[in-house]
Motif scaffolding. Structure first.
Motif, PDB file in Angstrom:
ATOM      1  N   LYS A  56       0.826  -1.193   0.000  1.00 50.83           N
ATOM      2  CA  LYS A  56       0.000   0.000   0.000  1.00 50.83           C
ATOM      3  C   LYS A  56       0.865   1.248   0.000  1.00 50.83           C
ATOM      4  CE  LYS A  56      -4.003   2.045   2.365  1.00 50.83           C
ATOM      5  NZ  LYS A  56      -4.930   1.914   3.510  1.00 50.83           N
ATOM      6  N   LEU A  57       0.437   2.213  -0.754  1.00 52.92           N
ATOM      7  CA  LEU A  57       1.127   3.493  -0.813  1.00 52.92           C
ATOM      8  C   LEU A  57       0.107   4.610  -0.630  1.00 52.92           C
ATOM      9  CD1 LEU A  57       3.855   5.033  -1.507  1.00 52.92           C
ATOM     10  CD2 LEU A  57       2.921   5.227  -3.819  1.00 52.92           C
ATOM     11  N   GLY A  58       0.437   5.575   0.216  1.00 51.84           N
ATOM     12  CA  GLY A  58      -0.367   6.783   0.361  1.00 51.84           C
ATOM     13  C   GLY A  58       0.416   7.969  -0.160  1.00 51.84           C
ATOM     14  N   LEU A  78      -1.352   6.266   4.371  1.00 49.30           N
ATOM     15  CA  LEU A  78      -1.275   7.656   4.800  1.00 49.30           C
ATOM     16  C   LEU A  78      -1.039   7.769   6.308  1.00 49.30           C
ATOM     17  CD1 LEU A  78      -4.306   8.892   2.710  1.00 49.30           C
ATOM     18  CD2 LEU A  78      -1.936   9.653   2.365  1.00 49.30           C
ATOM     19  N   PRO A  79      -0.566   8.908   6.789  1.00 49.53           N
ATOM     20  CA  PRO A  79      -0.445   9.104   8.239  1.00 49.53           C
ATOM     21  C   PRO A  79      -1.777   8.852   8.938  1.00 49.53           C
ATOM     22  CG  PRO A  79       0.672  10.880   7.061  1.00 49.53           C
ATOM     23  CD  PRO A  79      -0.063  10.076   6.023  1.00 49.53           C
ATOM     24  N   GLY A  80      -1.728   8.026   9.977  1.00 48.11           N
ATOM     25  CA  GLY A  80      -2.950   7.665  10.677  1.00 48.11           C
ATOM     26  C   GLY A  80      -3.721   6.545  10.017  1.00 48.11           C
ATOM     27  N   ASP A  81      -3.214   6.030   8.886  1.00 48.87           N
ATOM     28  CA  ASP A  81      -3.894   4.965   8.157  1.00 48.87           C
ATOM     29  C   ASP A  81      -2.884   3.992   7.555  1.00 48.87           C
ATOM     30  OD1 ASP A  81      -6.047   3.525   7.031  1.00 48.87           O
ATOM     31  OD2 ASP A  81      -5.955   4.688   5.168  1.00 48.87           O
ATOM     32  N   ASN A 244       1.843  13.927  12.055  1.00 49.26           N
ATOM     33  CA  ASN A 244       1.208  15.047  11.363  1.00 49.26           C
ATOM     34  C   ASN A 244      -0.106  14.563  10.758  1.00 49.26           C
ATOM     35  OD1 ASN A 244       0.417  17.229   9.856  1.00 49.26           O
ATOM     36  ND2 ASN A 244       2.163  17.204   8.464  1.00 49.26           N
ATOM     37  N   MET A 245      -1.212  14.920  11.405  1.00 53.21           N
ATOM     38  CA  MET A 245      -2.529  14.477  10.964  1.00 53.21           C
ATOM     39  C   MET A 245      -3.296  15.567  10.224  1.00 53.21           C
ATOM     40  SD  MET A 245      -3.216  11.359  11.299  1.00 53.21           S
ATOM     41  CE  MET A 245      -4.945  11.574  10.890  1.00 53.21           C
ATOM     42  N   CYS A 246      -2.588  16.551   9.705  1.00 50.19           N
ATOM     43  CA  CYS A 246      -3.255  17.649   9.021  1.00 50.19           C
ATOM     44  C   CYS A 246      -3.861  17.191   7.697  1.00 50.19           C
ATOM     45  CB  CYS A 246      -2.267  18.781   8.777  1.00 50.19           C
ATOM     46  SG  CYS A 246      -3.025  20.302   8.195  1.00 50.19           S
ATOM     47  N   GLY A 282      -9.057  12.849  15.437  1.00 45.86           N
ATOM     48  CA  GLY A 282      -9.325  11.579  16.103  1.00 45.86           C
ATOM     49  C   GLY A 282      -8.114  10.784  16.521  1.00 45.86           C
ATOM     50  N   VAL A 283      -6.918  11.238  16.151  1.00 42.84           N
ATOM     51  CA  VAL A 283      -5.678  10.509  16.461  1.00 42.84           C
ATOM     52  C   VAL A 283      -4.920  11.242  17.570  1.00 42.84           C
ATOM     53  CG1 VAL A 283      -3.446   9.735  15.560  1.00 42.84           C
ATOM     54  CG2 VAL A 283      -5.494   9.588  14.128  1.00 42.84           C
ATOM     55  N   ILE A 284      -4.484  10.515  18.593  1.00 44.36           N
ATOM     56  CA  ILE A 284      -3.722  11.128  19.680  1.00 44.36           C
ATOM     57  C   ILE A 284      -2.347  11.542  19.157  1.00 44.36           C
ATOM     58  CG2 ILE A 284      -2.631  10.774  21.916  1.00 44.36           C
ATOM     59  CD1 ILE A 284      -4.883   8.899  22.664  1.00 44.36           C
TER      60      ILE A 284
END
Length: 330
Positions: A56-58, A78-81, A244-246, A282-284
């Motif tokens: 997988k690639l984000g 992706l970050p967070g995923d 970085n969840m932006c 939603g991510v700490i």
């Protein structure tokens, strides 16, 4: 990173784009008033070749203005995923014949119609990444019983703010302070970054939310950046976010922040530093981080002390929008 992935995709995402400071560009806080480049910006995911299997690639695609873009590749997702925390790979791209191309001697990636086609050096397509729109799991969350509703889009809720300004469509504008003050509390806030493709760094949708008017969680268009303490989700001048969840600008995002105030004895001596936990989309990104009790973060309007303090939304000269702000006192 596995060898096959490196051979196929790494050369495409190799060149790091310059982060120069240029003249201010037209900016938009309205999703209906954007340039043609905005449609290409966003997040993409899919599978590409790996060692014996697909991987997988984000990819986050950032609009830089005037037909220029930057792609940031995250292996695992992706970050967070799913991102595996390897250093992201970056590349420049530009529009050519209606497509955004990211090209090197070893391969090519083409972005068109919300898809990125990935090709190897022989011109064989080896993967397709599709655009996705992520949404915070706490977006639109309703205040629980007993919560202090600071802003709900109604004219009455604007009276909860000193110097508060509201748009015609019921959104709170930057640069305002809550009239009510708080000690230990949790705050939920939803914000929308402006689209400023030709601006860079701290000039790109800059603001911040100050807990008790003392400790800032930075708000900034940090989509695709490294995630430093002065970028979105960072505790300004104290600690960078763990991730970085932006999301892309003009997407609604959330902060859910738990704040434990500093403690003082009867003589006014500091006995315990404040602490903060921050959930970004939603991510700490900060977990019970101890803050400096004897000093506040940069540009804080309230000095350290035992008194309760307000929610302060900074005006840094950039247009932002806020909605659904409420506090639960502990």
């Amino acid at each position: 990173m596995n060898i096959r992935v490196a051979q196929v995709f790494c050369p495409i995402l190799l060149a790091i784009s310059p982060h120069f400071i240029g003249a201010a560009s037209p900016e938009s806080e309205d999703p209906q008033r954007v340039d043609a480049n905005f449609a290409h910006q966003g997040e993409y995911t899919g599978l590409i070749p790996g060692e014996g299997d697909k991987q997988k690639l984000g990819v986050q695609v950032i609009a830089l203005g005037k037909g220029r873009f930057e792609a940031v590749g995250y292996f695992g997702g992706l970050p967070g995923d799913g991102w595996n925390r390897e250093k992201p790979l970056r590349a420049q791209g530009e529009i050519k014949d209606g497509e955004v191309e990211f090209r090197t001697d070893a391969g090519l990636a083409k972005l068109r119609n919300e898809e990125i086609a990935v090709y190897d050096a022989d011109g064989t397509q080896v993967g397709t990444l599709k655009k996705i729109l992520r949404e915070s799991p706490t977006l639109g969350q309703k205040p629980p019983a007993g919560a202090v509703v600071l802003f709900d889009g109604s004219p009455d809720s604007l009276q909860n703010w000193q110097g508060g300004r509201m748009t015609d469509d019921g959104l709170l504008m930057e640069g305002t302070t809550s009239k009510q003050t708080f000690g230990d509390h949790m705050v939920h806030i939803e914000f929308r970054l402006a689209y400023q493709p030709e601006d860079r760094g701290q000039g790109r949708s800059n603001s911040g939310i100050y807990l008790q008017g003392r400790y800032e969680v930075q708000i900034l268009d940090s989509f695709g950046l490294e995630g430093k303490d002065n970028e979105c989700g960072g505790i300004y001048s104290v600690k960078a976010p763990d991730l970085n969840m932006c999301f892309p600008p003009l997407s609604w995002q959330t902060f859910d922040i738990e704040f434990q105030a500093a403690k003082y004895d009867e003589a006014g001596k500091l006995t315990a530093n404040p602490r903060m936990t921050v959930r970004h989309n939603g991510v700490i990104v900060h977990d019970k981080v101890e803050l400096p009790g004897e000093r506040c973060t940069t540009a804080a309007p309230v000095k350290s002390g035992p008194e309760s303090g307000p929610v302060f939304l900074q005006n840094h000269g950039c247009p932002l929008r806020y909605r659904n702000i409420w506090v639960v006192e502990r």
